[in-house]
Design a protein around this motif. Structure first.
Motif, short mmCIF file in Angstrom:
data_model
loop_
_atom_site.label_atom_id
_atom_site.label_comp_id
_atom_site.label_asym_id
_atom_site.label_seq_id
_atom_site.Cartn_x
_atom_site.Cartn_y
_atom_site.Cartn_z
N ASN A 36 2.21 36.05 31.80
CA ASN A 36 3.20 36.05 30.63
C ASN A 36 3.68 37.31 30.33
O ASN A 36 4.97 37.42 29.38
N PHE A 37 3.48 38.48 30.89
CA PHE A 37 4.23 39.75 30.49
C PHE A 37 5.33 39.83 31.65
O PHE A 37 6.29 40.28 31.15
N GLU A 75 7.80 35.64 32.48
CA GLU A 75 8.16 34.61 31.39
C GLU A 75 9.09 33.54 31.58
O GLU A 75 9.03 32.35 31.44
N LYS A 117 1.17 37.11 24.10
CA LYS A 117 1.62 38.43 24.48
C LYS A 117 1.89 39.36 23.14
O LYS A 117 1.68 40.65 23.36
N LYS A 125 -2.97 39.11 28.08
CA LYS A 125 -2.33 38.66 29.14
C LYS A 125 -2.67 37.30 29.62
O LYS A 125 -4.02 37.17 29.58
#
Length: 167
Positions: free
Chosen positions: A46-47, A50, A31, A36
């Motif tokens: 993951n953006f 989370e 990140k 991504k």
């Protein structure tokens, strides 16, 4: 680190990592690099997800641990029952988990020990001897020095089946 790609696609969270610490740590590093990671199952990344990913990583870690415990239990139970759970040694087949002698191959094993003990031949000479006579290994290949040594050093040929040792 070099950024060589922008997006990583992953089938599911269970395939990403076996531990929360490793999985979450790598996701954070990616990140920071602007990469991504998109998980196909649940369309998570993951953006934006989370916390959800960390919860699922935790569940995946516990599922992996539980599977490991179950597999280990099955192995121990089979060992307690005297079943053979490793790769089959030359001269044996498996019948319901128990070793069964293959008479033709047992004769080859006797020859190997006879040549080694009574004639003093080494593993290289024995492997050449078997190969010259067209006697295949269990997998139908040519004999090697290592295979002969494995037979000579394997306790199973002395009637000893070690299933589990506690350290």
């Amino acid at each position: 680190y070099r950024k060589e790609f922008d997006v990583i696609y992953v089938k599911n969270i269970q395939r990403w990592a076996r531990s929360v610490e490793d999985g979450a740590g790598i996701l954070k590093k990616l990140k920071v690099m602007g990469i991504k990671v998109i998980f196909e199952d649940g369309n998570l990344n993951n953006f934006d997800h989370e916390v959800t990913i960390n919860i699922l990583l935790s569940m995946a870690q516990e599922e992996s641990r539980a599977k490991s415990v179950a597999v280990q239990f099955g192995i121990r139970k089979a060992q307690e029952d005297g079943k053979f759970i490793s790769a089959l040694p030359y001269g044996y087949t498996s019948e319901n988990g128990y070793l069964k002698i293959i008479p033709e191959q047992a004769e080859i094993v006797r020859q190997i020990f006879d040549l080694y003990i009574n004639k003093g031949w080494g593993s290289i000479k024995i492997s050449r001897y078997l190969n010259q006579r067209g006697i295949p290994t269990q997998k139908g290949k040519k004999w090697t020095q290592t295979q002969i040594l494995n037979i000579i050093n394997n306790d199973i040929y002395a009637g000893i089946q070690t299933t589990h040792t506690v350290v």
